[in-house]
Design a protein around this motif. Sequence first.
Motif, mmCIF file in Angstrom:
data_model
loop_
_atom_site.group_PDB
_atom_site.id
_atom_site.type_symbol
_atom_site.label_atom_id
_atom_site.label_comp_id
_atom_site.label_asym_id
_atom_site.label_seq_id
_atom_site.Cartn_x
_atom_site.Cartn_y
_atom_site.Cartn_z
ATOM 1 N N ALA A 129 -68.980 42.669 -127.556
ATOM 2 C CA ALA A 129 -70.295 42.184 -127.970
ATOM 3 C C ALA A 129 -70.347 42.104 -129.488
ATOM 4 N N ALA A 130 -71.227 41.255 -129.998
ATOM 5 C CA ALA A 130 -71.391 41.077 -131.438
ATOM 6 C C ALA A 130 -72.844 40.733 -131.720
ATOM 7 N N CYS A 131 -73.196 40.780 -133.004
ATOM 8 C CA CYS A 131 -74.554 40.440 -133.422
ATOM 9 C C CYS A 131 -74.608 38.945 -133.714
ATOM 10 N N VAL A 132 -75.289 38.195 -132.871
ATOM 11 C CA VAL A 132 -75.389 36.747 -133.001
ATOM 12 C C VAL A 132 -76.856 36.387 -133.210
ATOM 13 N N LYS A 133 -77.160 35.858 -134.388
ATOM 14 C CA LYS A 133 -78.536 35.496 -134.738
ATOM 15 C C LYS A 133 -79.479 36.675 -134.530
ATOM 16 N N ASN A 134 -79.001 37.862 -134.967
ATOM 17 C CA ASN A 134 -79.787 39.095 -134.961
ATOM 18 C C ASN A 134 -80.112 39.620 -133.566
ATOM 19 N N VAL A 135 -79.321 39.215 -132.575
ATOM 20 C CA VAL A 135 -79.470 39.734 -131.212
ATOM 21 C C VAL A 135 -78.083 40.074 -130.678
ATOM 22 N N CYS A 136 -77.931 41.224 -130.035
ATOM 23 C CA CYS A 136 -76.640 41.605 -129.458
ATOM 24 C C CYS A 136 -76.291 40.657 -128.313
ATOM 25 N N SER A 137 -75.123 40.033 -128.417
ATOM 26 C CA SER A 137 -74.681 39.056 -127.427
ATOM 27 C C SER A 137 -73.184 39.217 -127.211
ATOM 28 N N CYS A 138 -72.684 38.677 -126.104
ATOM 29 C CA CYS A 138 -71.249 38.694 -125.856
ATOM 30 C C CYS A 138 -70.548 37.783 -126.856
ATOM 31 N N LEU A 139 -69.336 38.175 -127.259
ATOM 32 C CA LEU A 139 -68.525 37.307 -128.093
ATOM 33 C C LEU A 139 -68.319 35.972 -127.400
ATOM 34 N N ASP A 140 -67.967 34.947 -128.186
ATOM 35 C CA ASP A 140 -67.858 33.620 -127.591
ATOM 36 C C ASP A 140 -66.670 33.483 -126.646
ATOM 37 N N VAL A 141 -65.756 34.471 -126.623
ATOM 38 C CA VAL A 141 -64.652 34.426 -125.661
ATOM 39 C C VAL A 141 -64.938 35.315 -124.454
ATOM 40 N N ALA A 142 -66.187 35.760 -124.328
ATOM 41 C CA ALA A 142 -66.575 36.610 -123.210
ATOM 42 C C ALA A 142 -67.850 36.066 -122.581
ATOM 43 N N THR A 143 -68.131 36.523 -121.372
ATOM 44 C CA THR A 143 -69.347 36.122 -120.672
ATOM 45 C C THR A 143 -70.078 37.366 -120.188
ATOM 46 N N GLU A 144 -71.391 37.261 -120.039
ATOM 47 C CA GLU A 144 -72.171 38.388 -119.539
ATOM 48 C C GLU A 144 -71.866 38.623 -118.068
ATOM 49 N N THR A 145 -71.785 39.894 -117.699
ATOM 50 C CA THR A 145 -71.431 40.249 -116.327
ATOM 51 C C THR A 145 -72.629 40.264 -115.396
ATOM 52 N N SER A 232 -44.082 37.665 -115.111
ATOM 53 C CA SER A 232 -44.914 38.003 -116.269
ATOM 54 C C SER A 232 -46.092 37.043 -116.373
ATOM 55 N N PHE A 233 -47.250 37.590 -116.773
ATOM 56 C CA PHE A 233 -48.479 36.815 -116.896
ATOM 57 C C PHE A 233 -49.173 37.182 -118.201
ATOM 58 N N ILE A 234 -49.749 36.196 -118.873
ATOM 59 C CA ILE A 234 -50.551 36.460 -120.060
ATOM 60 C C ILE A 234 -51.955 35.903 -119.847
ATOM 61 N N TRP A 235 -52.918 36.544 -120.502
ATOM 62 C CA TRP A 235 -54.305 36.100 -120.396
ATOM 63 C C TRP A 235 -54.522 34.925 -121.335
ATOM 64 N N LYS A 236 -54.991 33.822 -120.790
ATOM 65 C CA LYS A 236 -55.312 32.647 -121.591
ATOM 66 C C LYS A 236 -56.829 32.590 -121.735
ATOM 67 N N PHE A 237 -57.305 32.861 -122.948
ATOM 68 C CA PHE A 237 -58.742 32.856 -123.186
ATOM 69 C C PHE A 237 -59.310 31.457 -122.974
ATOM 70 N N ALA A 238 -60.590 31.408 -122.624
ATOM 71 C CA ALA A 238 -61.220 30.128 -122.297
ATOM 72 C C ALA A 238 -61.186 29.161 -123.475
ATOM 73 N N HIS A 239 -61.264 29.690 -124.692
ATOM 74 C CA HIS A 239 -61.178 28.851 -125.888
ATOM 75 C C HIS A 239 -60.858 29.738 -127.073
ATOM 76 N N ALA A 240 -60.506 29.125 -128.172
ATOM 77 C CA ALA A 240 -60.149 29.873 -129.375
ATOM 78 C C ALA A 240 -61.380 30.540 -129.975
ATOM 79 N N ASP A 241 -61.141 31.599 -130.755
ATOM 80 C CA ASP A 241 -62.233 32.246 -131.476
ATOM 81 C C ASP A 241 -62.928 31.239 -132.387
ATOM 82 N N GLY A 242 -64.215 31.467 -132.590
ATOM 83 C CA GLY A 242 -64.922 30.651 -133.566
ATOM 84 C C GLY A 242 -66.221 30.074 -133.045
ATOM 85 N N THR A 243 -67.160 29.922 -133.963
ATOM 86 C CA THR A 243 -68.436 29.268 -133.691
ATOM 87 C C THR A 243 -68.522 28.035 -134.573
ATOM 88 N N PRO A 244 -68.774 26.862 -134.008
ATOM 89 C CA PRO A 244 -68.775 25.642 -134.823
ATOM 90 C C PRO A 244 -69.903 25.642 -135.838
#
Length: 528
Positions: A129-145, A232-244
Amino acid sequence: MALLQLLLAAAALCWHCPVALGELKLPPRAFSFEDLPAGSGTLPSTEPTQTVEGGTECACRLRCLTEPACRGYGYSVRTSTCRLTELLPTSQRMQESREEWRWHARYGVRLLGEPCAVDGDCSTLTPAAACVKNVCSCLDVATETGAGGCAKAGRFLEVPSHQLATGLLSEMSGTTIAACSAACAGELHCVAFDFSSDGLCRKFSAGITSDAVTARQTPITDTITESRAVRSFIWKFAHADGTPPATYESTPGGKMRLLPVISPTNASSICFSDGAILFPGVNAAALASVHQFLSNRAKTTYVWIGLSDVLEEGRYVTSDNQTPTEIAWDTNQGHGHEDCGVVAVRSSLVHDAPCGWQNFEALCQYVGENLALNKFAWMSVNNDQHPASHGNDGLQGTVVRSKALTQLASLTWTVDLGQPVQVTSVLYMASSSSDLTTNRNHLTEIRVGSDRASFDEQHSARCVWLEAPFVADGHARLFRCTVPVTGRFVRLIRRQPETVLDFADLAVFGNRLMEHEPEILSAEPLIS
């Protein structure tokens, strides 16, 4: 059961559930408070609190600080009553009161949806989780459970030609591949696993870190071994880090920005500075995904997209280095000597256009945050006029250029990303050359490693190898790693017989990896 007891039970099951306050070592910020405005009222009496009569406001504050489960306190000036609470005090949660209460909310221990000032306010209780626009939110590579936590967004990718070797987290024997996959997916730090034919599951905090592959052996006796089949398996994140940047808008085709009238090379440069490329979609479905966006915004008849045959007449390549089998050409298009591609706004069909003297609006598609931007970089052969720092300053006008030394087997440029990253792609910006007969953008390898000095196959992994000329001077092109590779250092290598290392900029995209598990402590819930 009290709030934190519920969180404690949830946290015992999975990393992506919010961690119980008191389980984690609290950061220094959690020993300070945010003062709610005077006259905010008080928490409703229905909310569980611990009440202490008498004493000073300072004693009330100290009492909260010594209770790891306390996320705020209120103090009544008239009655000297102290209320400690597990529920974060916020103005929205208060009700009117005739009493004069002073409420204080603890920093550093905020849950999803609660107000925050910095990322550390959110990540203590909710990893990812991170602070996004002053509200705690999931990072952009994560989703709320749905249970108040954040889960990794992505999927596993099998890598049959590679072996995992770095960052072993744990082993489980006598299990299944499905259970192994689920266990890794449920851990924040697990980004790869391997599974052997005898039911051994090994979870790793790093993915592909080396090109070296050796057969894993299982001891049978002290002197005899047998090979085991290992996948062997690696986790492929849905997209790269970053907010446009705010100039980008969501479309069915991704995050897009429409640039004002411009040349294609200048458009490519501006897209680059945003962490973006000229839109690479050229078939009917891809162009349909941005049709509404362009129809509502474009003022020119045509818009530049990421398509050209500058390197080889008749061989069109997109800005993400794909050779498309289907291009939505308009009638009598794609057969002339005009080297760049545009899309007709009204019809969503592709036209070819001269790269050099016509200007149109241009469409950028966001890729991610440039993780190499302005990080420390160095070269094997330095040139004070064109130093290594020019290679990741985000500017097309500044270039890296080595001195020609034919006796070296290779020339290198290296950047330190500052932490382990799973690198998924690189964006190469070629310098603008006055020599139109020579394209030095060839015989180039990009490797990712964890040792700043050694980039052999034991200590690094190849992202891409580009033998033939791969981009025209002044243009940018995105290259995806054959498989995502992990490391802290990215090295660009120019091989012989090319004797000059010459480029404008290199952007690196991927996902930052966490190096260590948080330290675990224990504490009793405040309210039982």
